[in-house]
Design an enzyme around this catalytic site. Structure first.
Site, PDB file in Angstrom:
ATOM      1  N   GLY A 229       0.813  -1.206   0.000  1.00 54.77           N
ATOM      2  CA  GLY A 229       0.000   0.000   0.000  1.00 54.77           C
ATOM      3  C   GLY A 229       0.847   1.258   0.000  1.00 54.77           C
ATOM      4  O   GLY A 229       2.079   1.207  -0.030  1.00 54.77           O
ATOM      5  N   ARG A 231       2.958   4.286   1.099  1.00 54.39           N
ATOM      6  CA  ARG A 231       3.905   4.517   2.190  1.00 54.39           C
ATOM      7  C   ARG A 231       4.182   3.255   3.006  1.00 54.39           C
ATOM      8  O   ARG A 231       4.510   3.322   4.188  1.00 54.39           O
ATOM      9  CB  ARG A 231       3.393   5.621   3.125  1.00 54.39           C
ATOM     10  CG  ARG A 231       3.259   6.983   2.481  1.00 54.39           C
ATOM     11  CD  ARG A 231       4.582   7.491   1.967  1.00 54.39           C
ATOM     12  NE  ARG A 231       4.536   8.902   1.620  1.00 54.39           N
ATOM     13  CZ  ARG A 231       5.447   9.521   0.890  1.00 54.39           C
ATOM     14  NH1 ARG A 231       6.456   8.828   0.404  1.00 54.39           N
ATOM     15  NH2 ARG A 231       5.345  10.800   0.631  1.00 54.39           N
ATOM     16  N   LYS A 234       7.525  -0.141   0.202  1.00 51.69           N
ATOM     17  CA  LYS A 234       7.791  -1.062  -0.911  1.00 51.69           C
ATOM     18  C   LYS A 234       8.926  -0.576  -1.805  1.00 51.69           C
ATOM     19  O   LYS A 234       9.739  -1.378  -2.280  1.00 51.69           O
ATOM     20  CB  LYS A 234       6.519  -1.310  -1.724  1.00 51.69           C
ATOM     21  CG  LYS A 234       5.853  -0.068  -2.305  1.00 51.69           C
ATOM     22  CD  LYS A 234       4.520  -0.421  -2.911  1.00 51.69           C
ATOM     23  CE  LYS A 234       3.873   0.813  -3.565  1.00 51.69           C
ATOM     24  NZ  LYS A 234       3.540   1.860  -2.566  1.00 51.69           N
ATOM     25  N   THR A 253       8.609   5.451 -14.049  1.00 51.63           N
ATOM     26  CA  THR A 253       7.459   5.542 -14.947  1.00 51.63           C
ATOM     27  C   THR A 253       6.585   6.749 -14.637  1.00 51.63           C
ATOM     28  O   THR A 253       5.527   6.917 -15.232  1.00 51.63           O
ATOM     29  CB  THR A 253       6.601   4.273 -14.841  1.00 51.63           C
ATOM     30  OG1 THR A 253       6.135   4.138 -13.489  1.00 51.63           O
ATOM     31  CG2 THR A 253       7.404   3.038 -15.231  1.00 51.63           C
ATOM     32  N   HIS A 270      13.540   9.900  -3.281  1.00 51.37           N
ATOM     33  CA  HIS A 270      13.912   8.630  -3.919  1.00 51.37           C
ATOM     34  C   HIS A 270      15.305   8.720  -4.533  1.00 51.37           C
ATOM     35  O   HIS A 270      16.119   7.808  -4.386  1.00 51.37           O
ATOM     36  CB  HIS A 270      12.893   8.269  -5.005  1.00 51.37           C
ATOM     37  CG  HIS A 270      11.651   7.621  -4.478  1.00 51.37           C
ATOM     38  ND1 HIS A 270      11.256   6.372  -4.862  1.00 51.37           N
ATOM     39  CD2 HIS A 270      10.738   8.054  -3.575  1.00 51.37           C
ATOM     40  CE1 HIS A 270      10.127   6.061  -4.233  1.00 51.37           C
ATOM     41  NE2 HIS A 270       9.795   7.073  -3.459  1.00 51.37           N
ATOM     42  N   ARG A 273      18.413   8.699  -2.030  1.00 44.04           N
ATOM     43  CA  ARG A 273      18.777   7.468  -1.310  1.00 44.04           C
ATOM     44  C   ARG A 273      19.283   6.370  -2.243  1.00 44.04           C
ATOM     45  O   ARG A 273      19.715   5.322  -1.786  1.00 44.04           O
ATOM     46  CB  ARG A 273      17.597   6.966  -0.480  1.00 44.04           C
ATOM     47  CG  ARG A 273      16.475   6.315  -1.268  1.00 44.04           C
ATOM     48  CD  ARG A 273      15.307   5.980  -0.388  1.00 44.04           C
ATOM     49  NE  ARG A 273      14.250   5.308  -1.133  1.00 44.04           N
ATOM     50  CZ  ARG A 273      12.969   5.364  -0.803  1.00 44.04           C
ATOM     51  NH1 ARG A 273      12.595   6.080   0.244  1.00 44.04           N
ATOM     52  NH2 ARG A 273      12.075   4.705  -1.523  1.00 44.04           N
ATOM     53  N   ARG A 274      19.269   6.641  -3.556  1.00 37.17           N
ATOM     54  CA  ARG A 274      19.783   5.658  -4.507  1.00 37.17           C
ATOM     55  C   ARG A 274      21.298   5.816  -4.658  1.00 37.17           C
ATOM     56  O   ARG A 274      21.811   6.935  -4.596  1.00 37.17           O
ATOM     57  CB  ARG A 274      19.116   5.816  -5.882  1.00 37.17           C
ATOM     58  CG  ARG A 274      17.632   5.556  -5.863  1.00 37.17           C
ATOM     59  CD  ARG A 274      17.097   5.286  -7.264  1.00 37.17           C
ATOM     60  NE  ARG A 274      17.190   6.405  -8.171  1.00 37.17           N
ATOM     61  CZ  ARG A 274      16.222   7.284  -8.403  1.00 37.17           C
ATOM     62  NH1 ARG A 274      15.068   7.169  -7.752  1.00 37.17           N
ATOM     63  NH2 ARG A 274      16.371   8.260  -9.268  1.00 37.17           N
ATOM     64  N   GLU A 281      16.255   6.196 -15.990  1.00 36.14           N
ATOM     65  CA  GLU A 281      15.541   6.403 -17.250  1.00 36.14           C
ATOM     66  C   GLU A 281      14.082   6.676 -16.929  1.00 36.14           C
ATOM     67  O   GLU A 281      13.454   5.905 -16.197  1.00 36.14           O
ATOM     68  CB  GLU A 281      15.660   5.174 -18.161  1.00 36.14           C
ATOM     69  CG  GLU A 281      17.034   4.983 -18.757  1.00 36.14           C
ATOM     70  CD  GLU A 281      17.003   4.145 -20.024  1.00 36.14           C
ATOM     71  OE1 GLU A 281      15.912   4.018 -20.627  1.00 36.14           O
ATOM     72  OE2 GLU A 281      18.066   3.623 -20.392  1.00 36.14           O
TER      73      GLU A 281
END
Length: 399
Positions: A229, A231, A234, A253, A270, A273-274, A281
């Site tokens: 769901g 937050r 996932k 996407t 996001h 933290r990568r 892409e």
């Protein structure tokens, strides 16, 4: 080369003395760990820790044959007394090589954090790489072949394992053993699951391994679907599964939303933290990417891909949907599912779990819910592993 892990935990051990956290409370029996220390062929001791002689005795080994004690870092745990008969412990300067009386060749490997790693080669040619807590190799040249065994801080430095893979130091047959384990991850099944996703494993204190012997580690799932769901955690779970692999392609996407500050903040979180080595892409053309050979893909997320697909076929209009939209969408979904089935790449995809809440008030909302449920089921059928994330906890549905 015989490797006995006298301890596999952080300097303070697991559970930490006096720590009230849930992970420490659950660290009992085989999940309790002393500070990491490794005995190599009974002759070389890597890291001297409290109770090393007793730990060796419990494992059916003795320290009486140890001719060299090497440290990876200054002692940062409890004070350590050197057992009678052991040589003094020391560190080797970066890049220096030693040949021990036992015939083992040891080379000090520079780290990107305080500490020293050690490459050990036995007379028989067995190859071990032992790394300190919180450290990853810095400026390391590609080795002549992958190591038989790597003993490292996989939980704390998954990027270090990614770096070793990129260098060819870790191959598909390398036994990667996680040590320096602390209370960052709940012990037991959760630790084992996270490590298995990285192609690694943990073993109880006192375990003896043979470098080069088949460890029996299950292969990393090639296709994984992570659902949950809003937050639920996932996306973080999906990112964690590929953190120990180099050159990941992050497929967003979502596109861009000009003037939407909240969306920009989400995207920034996001991105920050990568790992810096990942490439991004922004596209909803997933099938061509899946058909290409290349590094792992992290697709985030299928629900936004479906939104784009439904936009393209006019699925929000009832007449268009009935006349041609339904058929066009089914064809686009079938193309994606077929590409997942045939792909040779490692893929981790994220999606939203739907249908467990309030029924949408509009026909378009119900249509999206139904189509996402169908897409999730079809995509999951093509995956070796499916995870449901609830409140940050990953439940394995398959694999």
């Amino acid at each position: 080369m015989e490797l006995t892990l006298l301890g596999t935990g952080a300097p303070l051990g697991l559970p930490r003395p006096g720590c009230p956290c849930a992970a420490c409370a659950a660290a009992r029996g085989a999940d309790a760990r002393a500070a990491t220390s490794l005995l190599v062929d009974g002759a070389l001791l890597l890291d001297l820790t409290p109770g090393a002689a007793l730990a060796a005795a419990r494992a059916g080994r003795s320290l009486s044959g140890v001719r060299q004690v090497l440290l990876t870092h200054p002692a940062d745990g409890p004070p350590v007394e050197v057992p009678a008969g052991l040589p003094d412990a020391g560190r080797v300067p970066d890049g220096r090589e030693l040949t021990l009386i036992s015939g083992h060749k040891v080379r000090a490997v520079p780290m990107d954090a305080p500490g020293t790693g050690y490459e050990v080669v036995s007379l028989e040619g067995g190859r071990l790489l032992y790394l300190p807590r919180g450290g990853a190799p810095a400026g390391m040249a590609p080795p002549p072949r992958p190591y038989d065994t790597v003993v490292a801080d996989v939980v704390g430095r998954p990027d270090g394992l990614a770096r070793l893979r990129a260098l060819g130091a870790v191959g598909p047959d390398t036994d990667v053993v996680a040590v320096h384990l602390d209370h960052d991850v709940p012990p037991g099944a959760e630790t084992a699951r996270r490590l298995a996703a990285a192609g690694a494993r943990a073993v109880p204190d006192g375990t003896t391994l043979v470098a080069g012997a088949s460890p029996g580690v299950p292969p990393v799932p090639r296709r994984t679907l992570v659902t949950g769901g809003a937050r639920s955690g996932k996306s973080l779970e999906a990112e964690r599964r590929l953190a120990s692999f180099p050159d990941v392609v992050y497929v967003a996407t979502s596109g861009t939303r000009d003037g939407d500050a909240e969306w920009a903040d989400r995207v920034s979180t996001h991105r920050d933290r990568r790992p810096g080595s990942w490439r991004t892409e922004e596209t909803c053309e997933l099938a061509p990417l899946l058909r290409e050979d290349g590094p792992p893909l992290l697709i985030d997320c299928l629900s936004l891909w479906l939104t784009d697909a439904m936009d393209r076929v006019g699925a929000w209009d009832d007449d268009t949907w009935a006349r041609e939209g339904r058929k066009a969408l089914r064809e686009r979904v079938a193309e994606l599912v077929g590409a997942v089935r045939a792909t040779r790449r490692n893929v981790v995809a994220v999606t939203n779990e739907v249908g467990a809440g309030v029924v949408p008030a509009t026909a378009a909302g119900r249509r999206f819910r139904d189509e996402l449920g169908r897409l999730n089921a079809a995509f999951a059928d093509e995956c070796e592993q499916v995870l449901l994330v609830v409140s940050g906890q990953a439940l394995v549905l398959r694999g």
